[in-house]
Design a protein around this motif. Structure first.
Motif, PDB file in Angstrom:
ATOM      1  N   ALA A  30      20.332 -47.135 -62.584  1.00 22.94           N
ATOM      2  CA  ALA A  30      19.555 -46.629 -61.448  1.00 22.94           C
ATOM      3  C   ALA A  30      18.151 -46.233 -61.904  1.00 22.94           C
ATOM      4  CB  ALA A  30      20.269 -45.439 -60.818  1.00 22.94           C
ATOM      5  N   LYS A  31      18.036 -45.765 -63.129  1.00 21.76           N
ATOM      6  CA  LYS A  31      16.719 -45.382 -63.649  1.00 21.76           C
ATOM      7  C   LYS A  31      15.801 -46.613 -63.741  1.00 21.76           C
ATOM      8  CE  LYS A  31      14.679 -42.702 -67.374  1.00 21.76           C
ATOM      9  NZ  LYS A  31      14.847 -42.175 -68.731  1.00 21.76           N
ATOM     10  N   THR A  32      16.347 -47.710 -64.260  1.00 20.28           N
ATOM     11  CA  THR A  32      15.550 -48.950 -64.325  1.00 20.28           C
ATOM     12  C   THR A  32      15.158 -49.400 -62.923  1.00 20.28           C
ATOM     13  OG1 THR A  32      16.407 -49.730 -66.440  1.00 20.28           O
ATOM     14  CG2 THR A  32      15.675 -51.420 -64.902  1.00 20.28           C
ATOM     15  N   ILE A  33      16.124 -49.384 -61.998  1.00 20.20           N
ATOM     16  CA  ILE A  33      15.809 -49.806 -60.621  1.00 20.20           C
ATOM     17  C   ILE A  33      14.744 -48.885 -60.015  1.00 20.20           C
ATOM     18  CG2 ILE A  33      16.733 -50.083 -58.282  1.00 20.20           C
ATOM     19  CD1 ILE A  33      18.126 -52.123 -59.760  1.00 20.20           C
ATOM     20  N   GLY A  34      14.841 -47.608 -60.322  1.00 16.86           N
ATOM     21  CA  GLY A  34      13.865 -46.659 -59.788  1.00 16.86           C
ATOM     22  C   GLY A  34      12.440 -47.036 -60.167  1.00 16.86           C
ATOM     23  N   PHE A  35      12.251 -47.394 -61.424  1.00 15.50           N
ATOM     24  CA  PHE A  35      10.916 -47.812 -61.868  1.00 15.50           C
ATOM     25  C   PHE A  35      10.593 -49.234 -61.422  1.00 15.50           C
ATOM     26  CE2 PHE A  35      11.380 -44.242 -64.789  1.00 15.50           C
ATOM     27  CZ  PHE A  35      10.098 -43.728 -64.792  1.00 15.50           C
ATOM     28  N   HIS A  36      11.563 -50.117 -61.603  1.00 16.65           N
ATOM     29  CA  HIS A  36      11.290 -51.543 -61.395  1.00 16.65           C
ATOM     30  C   HIS A  36      11.035 -51.863 -59.919  1.00 16.65           C
ATOM     31  CE1 HIS A  36      12.579 -55.880 -62.701  1.00 16.65           C
ATOM     32  NE2 HIS A  36      11.331 -55.805 -62.319  1.00 16.65           N
ATOM     33  N   TYR A  37      11.895 -51.341 -59.073  1.00 17.33           N
ATOM     34  CA  TYR A  37      11.737 -51.554 -57.630  1.00 17.33           C
ATOM     35  C   TYR A  37      10.735 -50.545 -57.045  1.00 17.33           C
ATOM     36  CZ  TYR A  37      12.966 -51.372 -52.641  1.00 17.33           C
ATOM     37  OH  TYR A  37      12.918 -51.353 -51.276  1.00 17.33           O
ATOM     38  N   GLY A  38      10.950 -49.269 -57.370  1.00 15.51           N
ATOM     39  CA  GLY A  38      10.176 -48.209 -56.727  1.00 15.51           C
ATOM     40  C   GLY A  38       8.726 -48.127 -57.179  1.00 15.51           C
ATOM     41  N   LYS A  39       8.455 -48.553 -58.411  1.00 12.22           N
ATOM     42  CA  LYS A  39       7.071 -48.483 -58.908  1.00 12.22           C
ATOM     43  C   LYS A  39       6.455 -49.887 -59.056  1.00 12.22           C
ATOM     44  CE  LYS A  39       7.260 -43.953 -59.990  1.00 12.22           C
ATOM     45  NZ  LYS A  39       6.803 -43.028 -58.953  1.00 12.22           N
ATOM     46  N   HIS A  40       7.115 -50.750 -59.841  1.00 10.13           N
ATOM     47  CA  HIS A  40       6.508 -52.063 -60.107  1.00 10.13           C
ATOM     48  C   HIS A  40       6.468 -52.938 -58.853  1.00 10.13           C
ATOM     49  CE1 HIS A  40       6.065 -51.626 -64.461  1.00 10.13           C
ATOM     50  NE2 HIS A  40       7.215 -50.965 -64.425  1.00 10.13           N
ATOM     51  N   HIS A  41       7.619 -53.180 -58.235  1.00  9.28           N
ATOM     52  CA  HIS A  41       7.637 -54.059 -57.059  1.00  9.28           C
ATOM     53  C   HIS A  41       6.768 -53.467 -55.948  1.00  9.28           C
ATOM     54  CE1 HIS A  41      10.375 -56.659 -54.203  1.00  9.28           C
ATOM     55  NE2 HIS A  41       9.112 -56.995 -54.138  1.00  9.28           N
ATOM     56  N   LYS A  42       6.911 -52.178 -55.706  1.00  9.01           N
ATOM     57  CA  LYS A  42       6.090 -51.529 -54.672  1.00  9.01           C
ATOM     58  C   LYS A  42       4.603 -51.661 -55.005  1.00  9.01           C
ATOM     59  CE  LYS A  42       5.461 -47.230 -52.085  1.00  9.01           C
ATOM     60  NZ  LYS A  42       4.010 -47.265 -52.128  1.00  9.01           N
ATOM     61  N   GLY A  43       4.269 -51.536 -56.281  1.00  2.00           N
ATOM     62  CA  GLY A  43       2.874 -51.653 -56.713  1.00  2.00           C
ATOM     63  C   GLY A  43       2.289 -53.018 -56.392  1.00  2.00           C
ATOM     64  N   TYR A  44       3.077 -54.072 -56.605  1.00  2.00           N
ATOM     65  CA  TYR A  44       2.586 -55.427 -56.296  1.00  2.00           C
ATOM     66  C   TYR A  44       2.323 -55.575 -54.791  1.00  2.00           C
ATOM     67  CZ  TYR A  44       4.320 -56.593 -61.007  1.00  2.00           C
ATOM     68  OH  TYR A  44       4.543 -56.634 -62.367  1.00  2.00           O
ATOM     69  N   VAL A  45       3.228 -55.044 -53.976  1.00  2.00           N
ATOM     70  CA  VAL A  45       3.055 -55.146 -52.519  1.00  2.00           C
ATOM     71  C   VAL A  45       1.800 -54.371 -52.086  1.00  2.00           C
ATOM     72  CG1 VAL A  45       4.090 -54.610 -50.278  1.00  2.00           C
ATOM     73  CG2 VAL A  45       5.559 -55.387 -52.156  1.00  2.00           C
TER      74      VAL A  45
END
Ligand SMILES: [Fe+2]
Length: 206
Positions: A30-45
């Motif tokens: 969940a920690k990886t998803i938190g950063f990967h989805y919540g920060k990286h993916h959101k950042g690209y959008v």
């Protein structure tokens, strides 16, 4: 979800994850998803929306932005953020809780015809993931009538070279570093054995 359903026009929104943020544990935390989805993916959008505001790309669907900016030196930032937005949505759907196992019959038949066996296909995906120097993606694609494994660097996506993506694995360090540190092979093999969503790949064949 098929490739076509990833399309959306501006403002682009971060699509919901298809499962809870802890649903892929223990392979992806969940920690990886938190950063990967919540920060990286959101950042690209978010970056994409800023970059295209007021431009000729503002009202185009995501895939159109990707194909129209691919290979254009003055549009690199838009391409990178558009492609990373698309790639990540496609990646989340390429995984599922209790994935792995046997592909559905029609897909399995194509895999056997192209690679000899499901294990050989997985081995090729894993080898390509290790061969990708630096950041990138490994993909199972439909190229004409054949299935192939291809790797891409950074934000690149096989959509721009006429191949149809069936599934992908993110091999950027941000996808695995918190859980596996530098052990990319352990991450990729665990994903292939326990999370890979053959059903999604089979839907994309259609
Ligand atoms: Fe990523």
């Amino acid at each position: 979800m098929s490739n076509e359903k990833i399309e959306s026009a501006a403002p682009h929104v971060l699509p919901s994850l298809p499962y809870a943020d802890n649903a892929l544990e223990p392979v992806v935390s969940a920690k990886t998803i938190g950063f990967h989805y919540g920060k990286h993916h959101k950042g690209y959008v978010d970056n994409l929306n800023k970059l295209i505001a007021g431009t000729e790309f503002a009202d185009l669907p995501l895939e159109k932005i990707i194909t129209k900016t691919a290979g254009k030196a003055d549009k690199t930032a838009i391409f990178n953020n558009a492609a990373q937005t698309w790639n990540h949505t496609f990646y989340w759907h390429s995984l599922k809780p209790k994935g792995g196992g046997e592909p559905p019959a029609a897909l399995k038949q194509k895999i056997v015809a192209s690679f000899g066996s499901v294990d050989a296909c997985k081995k090729e995906l894993s080898t390509a993931a290790m061969a990708q120097f630096g950041s990138g993606w490994v993909w199972l694609v439909l190229d004409g009538d054949k299935l192939k494994v291809v790797k891409t660097a950074n934000a690149d996506v096989p959509l721009t070279t006429g191949m149809k993506p069936l599934l992908t694995i993110d091999v950027w360090e941000h996808a695995y570093y918190l859980d596996y540190q530098n052990r990319r092979a352990d991450y990729v093999n665990a994903v292939l054995d326990k999370l890979i969503n053959w059903d999604f790949a089979a839907e994309n064949l259609g």
